[in-house]
Scaffold this motif. Sequence first.
Motif, PDB file in Angstrom:
ATOM      1  N   LEU A  39      82.467  83.673  42.795  1.00 46.58           N
ATOM      2  CA  LEU A  39      83.482  82.792  42.222  1.00 46.58           C
ATOM      3  C   LEU A  39      84.664  82.654  43.163  1.00 46.58           C
ATOM      4  O   LEU A  39      85.253  83.641  43.588  1.00 46.58           O
ATOM      5  CB  LEU A  39      83.975  83.346  40.876  1.00 46.58           C
ATOM      6  CG  LEU A  39      85.183  82.647  40.254  1.00 46.58           C
ATOM      7  CD1 LEU A  39      84.889  81.192  39.938  1.00 46.58           C
ATOM      8  CD2 LEU A  39      85.636  83.384  39.010  1.00 46.58           C
TER       9      LEU A  39
ATOM     10  N   MET B 123      84.281  78.135  38.371  1.00 50.73           N
ATOM     11  CA  MET B 123      84.778  78.849  37.191  1.00 50.73           C
ATOM     12  C   MET B 123      83.880  78.558  35.991  1.00 50.73           C
ATOM     13  O   MET B 123      83.495  79.470  35.258  1.00 50.73           O
ATOM     14  CB  MET B 123      86.227  78.463  36.891  1.00 50.73           C
ATOM     15  CG  MET B 123      87.206  79.075  37.869  1.00 50.73           C
ATOM     16  SD  MET B 123      88.913  78.864  37.377  1.00 50.73           S
ATOM     17  CE  MET B 123      89.193  77.178  37.851  1.00 50.73           C
TER      18      MET B 123
ATOM     19  N   THR C 193      88.252  89.183  37.828  1.00 47.78           N
ATOM     20  CA  THR C 193      88.224  88.403  39.064  1.00 47.78           C
ATOM     21  C   THR C 193      88.764  89.225  40.221  1.00 47.78           C
ATOM     22  O   THR C 193      89.474  90.210  40.026  1.00 47.78           O
ATOM     23  CB  THR C 193      89.056  87.113  38.932  1.00 47.78           C
ATOM     24  OG1 THR C 193      90.411  87.459  38.669  1.00 47.78           O
ATOM     25  CG2 THR C 193      88.519  86.222  37.837  1.00 47.78           C
TER      26      THR C 193
ATOM     27  N   THR D 167      83.638  89.094  39.353  1.00 47.90           N
ATOM     28  CA  THR D 167      83.609  87.870  40.143  1.00 47.90           C
ATOM     29  C   THR D 167      84.359  88.081  41.447  1.00 47.90           C
ATOM     30  O   THR D 167      85.362  88.792  41.496  1.00 47.90           O
ATOM     31  CB  THR D 167      84.219  86.683  39.373  1.00 47.90           C
ATOM     32  OG1 THR D 167      85.607  86.913  39.167  1.00 47.90           O
ATOM     33  CG2 THR D 167      83.516  86.460  38.052  1.00 47.90           C
TER      34      THR D 167
ATOM     35  N   VAL E 219      88.146  81.087  42.633  1.00 44.92           N
ATOM     36  CA  VAL E 219      88.935  80.598  41.497  1.00 44.92           C
ATOM     37  C   VAL E 219      89.659  79.287  41.780  1.00 44.92           C
ATOM     38  O   VAL E 219      90.195  78.679  40.859  1.00 44.92           O
ATOM     39  CB  VAL E 219      89.937  81.661  40.985  1.00 44.92           C
ATOM     40  CG1 VAL E 219      89.207  82.866  40.444  1.00 44.92           C
ATOM     41  CG2 VAL E 219      90.940  82.038  42.050  1.00 44.92           C
TER      42      VAL E 219
END
Length: 71
Positions: free
Chosen positions: A51, A59, A3, A27, A53
């Motif tokens: 994405l 997610m 991420t 992401t 989060v």
Amino acid sequence: VVTGTSTGLGRNLLETVLAAGERTVATLRQPDVLKEIQTSYSAEKLLVVRLDVTQPSEMLAAFAAAEKHFG
């Protein structure tokens, strides 16, 4: 799955994983940031997914995309 791949630690981790020849899902909130990296790696090695989060639905969608892409 890595991420926060647009900058900093997330970006460095992404580049390290890819350089090691591993498959990964990158992401980030703005996928266009990784266009240059995407052109350097095949879809067999790299999947880029938008994405945020803080959004549970994103997610779930990101992990579903990863599972569909890499199995």
